[in-house]
Design an enzyme around this catalytic site. Structure first.
Site, short mmCIF file in Angstrom:
data_model
loop_
_atom_site.label_atom_id
_atom_site.label_comp_id
_atom_site.label_asym_id
_atom_site.label_seq_id
_atom_site.Cartn_x
_atom_site.Cartn_y
_atom_site.Cartn_z
N SER A 1 -7.54 -5.20 -5.50
CA SER A 1 -8.41 -5.98 -4.82
C SER A 1 -9.48 -5.93 -5.71
O SER A 1 -9.97 -5.06 -6.32
CB SER A 1 -8.71 -5.12 -3.36
OG SER A 1 -9.31 -3.99 -3.63
N TRP B 1 2.85 7.92 -2.10
CA TRP B 1 4.17 8.19 -2.54
C TRP B 1 4.44 9.08 -3.69
O TRP B 1 5.39 10.18 -3.68
CB TRP B 1 4.92 7.08 -2.70
CG TRP B 1 6.19 7.03 -3.32
CD1 TRP B 1 7.32 7.06 -2.23
CD2 TRP B 1 7.08 7.10 -4.37
NE1 TRP B 1 8.69 6.96 -2.81
CE2 TRP B 1 8.42 6.90 -4.18
CE3 TRP B 1 6.53 6.86 -5.60
CZ2 TRP B 1 9.20 7.19 -5.32
CZ3 TRP B 1 7.30 7.27 -6.69
CH2 TRP B 1 8.74 7.15 -6.52
N ARG C 1 -5.14 -2.06 8.78
CA ARG C 1 -6.39 -2.89 8.34
C ARG C 1 -5.94 -3.74 7.44
O ARG C 1 -5.20 -3.84 6.68
CB ARG C 1 -7.45 -1.96 7.95
CG ARG C 1 -7.16 -1.07 6.77
CD ARG C 1 -8.03 -0.12 6.19
NE ARG C 1 -7.80 0.83 5.42
CZ ARG C 1 -7.58 2.07 5.39
NH1 ARG C 1 -7.59 2.35 6.82
NH2 ARG C 1 -7.35 2.93 4.42
N LEU C 2 -7.00 -4.83 7.38
CA LEU C 2 -6.64 -6.12 6.27
C LEU C 2 -7.40 -5.84 4.73
O LEU C 2 -6.87 -6.47 4.11
CB LEU C 2 -7.47 -7.25 6.88
CG LEU C 2 -6.75 -7.88 8.05
CD1 LEU C 2 -7.69 -9.03 8.55
CD2 LEU C 2 -5.45 -8.22 7.96
N SER C 3 -8.36 -4.75 4.73
CA SER C 3 -8.76 -4.41 3.35
C SER C 3 -9.08 -5.66 2.78
O SER C 3 -8.74 -5.75 1.27
CB SER C 3 -7.84 -3.70 2.60
OG SER C 3 -7.48 -2.48 3.34
N ASP D 1 0.90 -1.19 0.00
CA ASP D 1 0.05 -0.02 -0.05
C ASP D 1 0.84 1.24 -0.06
O ASP D 1 2.06 1.33 0.31
CB ASP D 1 -0.94 -0.08 1.36
CG ASP D 1 -2.14 0.87 1.14
OD1 ASP D 1 -2.47 1.41 -0.06
OD2 ASP D 1 -2.79 1.43 2.19
N GLU E 1 -12.28 -4.45 -4.55
CA GLU E 1 -12.73 -3.05 -4.26
C GLU E 1 -11.96 -1.76 -5.31
O GLU E 1 -12.47 -0.97 -5.27
CB GLU E 1 -12.73 -2.77 -2.86
CG GLU E 1 -13.73 -3.33 -1.79
CD GLU E 1 -13.32 -4.76 -1.60
OE1 GLU E 1 -12.05 -5.30 -1.57
OE2 GLU E 1 -14.25 -5.62 -1.70
N ASN E 2 -10.91 -2.26 -5.60
CA ASN E 2 -10.24 -1.31 -6.46
C ASN E 2 -10.79 -1.04 -7.73
O ASN E 2 -10.26 0.00 -8.44
CB ASN E 2 -8.65 -1.89 -6.70
CG ASN E 2 -7.78 -1.84 -5.42
OD1 ASN E 2 -6.85 -2.71 -5.08
ND2 ASN E 2 -8.05 -0.68 -4.59
N GLY F 1 0.19 5.32 -4.48
CA GLY F 1 -0.40 6.80 -4.80
C GLY F 1 0.20 7.88 -3.88
O GLY F 1 0.42 8.80 -4.70
N ARG G 1 1.92 -5.04 6.10
CA ARG G 1 1.23 -3.81 5.52
C ARG G 1 2.16 -2.64 5.54
O ARG G 1 2.62 -2.15 6.50
CB ARG G 1 -0.22 -3.58 6.11
CG ARG G 1 -0.88 -2.54 5.08
CD ARG G 1 -2.38 -2.23 5.30
NE ARG G 1 -3.01 -1.38 4.55
CZ ARG G 1 -4.01 -1.68 4.07
NH1 ARG G 1 -4.93 -2.53 4.32
NH2 ARG G 1 -4.78 -0.75 3.27
C1 IPE Z 1 -5.52 -2.71 -0.34
O1 IPE Z 1 -5.14 -1.25 -0.42
C2 IPE Z 1 -5.31 -3.39 -1.77
C3 IPE Z 1 -4.09 -3.41 -2.30
C4 IPE Z 1 -2.98 -3.19 -1.80
C5 IPE Z 1 -3.98 -4.01 -3.52
P1 IPE Z 1 -6.04 -0.18 -0.63
O2 IPE Z 1 -5.39 1.07 -0.94
O3 IPE Z 1 -7.22 -0.53 -1.82
O4 IPE Z 1 -6.79 -0.34 0.73
P2 IPE Z 1 -7.86 0.53 1.54
O5 IPE Z 1 -9.12 1.16 0.67
O6 IPE Z 1 -7.00 1.87 1.90
O7 IPE Z 1 -8.49 -0.18 2.66
C1 IPE Z 2 -1.35 0.42 -3.56
O1 IPE Z 2 -1.17 1.63 -3.42
C2 IPE Z 2 -1.80 -0.28 -4.85
C3 IPE Z 2 -2.97 -0.74 -5.13
C4 IPE Z 2 -4.13 -0.72 -4.38
C5 IPE Z 2 -3.19 -1.09 -6.39
P1 IPE Z 2 -2.23 2.50 -3.59
O2 IPE Z 2 -2.53 2.98 -4.98
O3 IPE Z 2 -3.51 2.18 -2.64
O4 IPE Z 2 -1.85 3.94 -2.86
P2 IPE Z 2 -2.28 4.87 -1.62
O5 IPE Z 2 -3.02 4.05 -0.84
O6 IPE Z 2 -3.43 5.54 -2.42
O7 IPE Z 2 -1.35 5.88 -1.35
MG MG Z 3 -3.90 2.37 -0.70
#
Ligand code: IPE
Ligand code: IPE
Ligand code: MG
Length: 259
Positions: free
Chosen positions: A74, A34, A203-205, A29, A76-77, A32, A197
């Site tokens: 995920s 970073w 959290r486990l997401s 995680d 949810e992504n 974005g 993480r």
């Molecule tokens: C969890 O990260 C999914 C992945 C790392 C692929 P998210 O950034 O999607 O999780 P939330 O939304 O902060 O819980």
């Molecule tokens: C994890 O980084 C990668 C994916 C979930 C695909 P994020 O894209 O969630 O980065 P943040 O949490 O927004 O910084």
């Molecule tokens: Mg994230």
């Protein structure tokens, strides 16, 4: 045979093999954030993150970690902007195609867990190529969770077991924890010993909900694009110093704790 060939190799971190987590799962995680902190588009963070995947896969192998399971996308992504999703899917294909040779050379078997049917055709084709090429590799295992959700995984297992019950292949009384585990996407994998993480969230997401029941948790403040081999070492060393009780008392565990 030379003396060197028979001398066991010292562990790079000086750890006894029993202290090394065999299976490390990672919620990668913070890509974005970073990028945004540096005034860059989010995809730059994802690209840099893909380079860390390579570094961590290599370091895990050096440390004797036999299974690495990485959360890449995920269920949810899909709620993210279409542009970011498309770029992430392209990055997945580029990673898979770009790493196929290296994984084969290193003896690493690649698997992908998640709902495959929800992924774009090009991603599915790349997964099938690399899973096929590395199918007989036995030195280590890299599993990518793509379009993965822990709840979906449990729902899919329930459906499969229910179908067997309807067909008369299993009775409800015969269903136990082992039955459920054997119907998860991870049926061929041991449970994770260590769950890391990055980027500081606690959290486990929706990641490996069943499998991490007894995993040790390690939260790193570093964003995934900063999570290099040294940070991975830090997590493994932290794990090596833990006492896993599995419900027992300290007295019962006497003699099994690290010095
Ligand atoms: C969890 O990260 C999914 C992945 C790392 C692929 P998210 O950034 O999607 O999780 P939330 O939304 O902060 O819980
Ligand atoms: C994890 O980084 C990668 C994916 C979930 C695909 P994020 O894209 O969630 O980065 P943040 O949490 O927004 O910084
Ligand atoms: Mg994230």
């Amino acid at each position: 045979m030379t003396a060197a060939a028979t001398t066991p190799q010292a562990h790079p971190l000086g750890l006894d093999a029993s202290r090394v987590p065999k299976h490390v799962a990672i919620i990668m995680d913070g890509n974005g954030r970073w990028a945004e902190d540096r005034g860059l588009p989010r995809i730059w963070g994802h690209r840099e993150g893909a380079v860390r995947v390579r570094d961590v896969v290599e370091r895990a192998g050096d440390l004797g970690v036999t299974h690495l399971t990485l959360y890449a996308f995920s269920s949810e992504n899909w709620k993210r902007p279409q542009d970011e999703i498309s770029q992430l899917m392209l990055l997945c294909v580029a990673y898979l195609d770009g790493e196929a040779e290296r994984l084969t050379e290193e003896g690493i078997r690649l698997r992908v867990i998640g709902r495959r049917e929800g992924l774009p055709d090009e991603v599915r084709a790349a997964i099938e190529r690399v899973e096929g090429i590395t199918e007989h590799a036995t030195r280590a295992n890299l599993t990518l969770a793509l379009n993965y959700g822990g709840r979906d995984e449990i729902v899919d297992a329930c459906r499969a077991i229910a179908a067997k019950a309807t067909a008369g292949e299993i009775t409800p009384e015969a269903i136990d924890q082992d039955t459920v585990a054997r119907h998860l996407y991870t049926a061929d994998l041991p449970d994770p010993d260590l769950l890391i993480r990055t980027a500081g969230e606690h959290r486990l997401s929706n990641y490996l909900l069943w499998q991490v029941s007894y995993a040790e948790l390690f939260i790193s403040e570093a964003a995934w694009p900063e999570f290099d081999a040294d940070r991975f070492d830090e997590a493994v060393l932290d794990y090596a110093g833990r006492t896993r009780r599995f419900g027992k008392t300290d007295a019962q565990l006497e003699g099994t704790r690290p010095q």
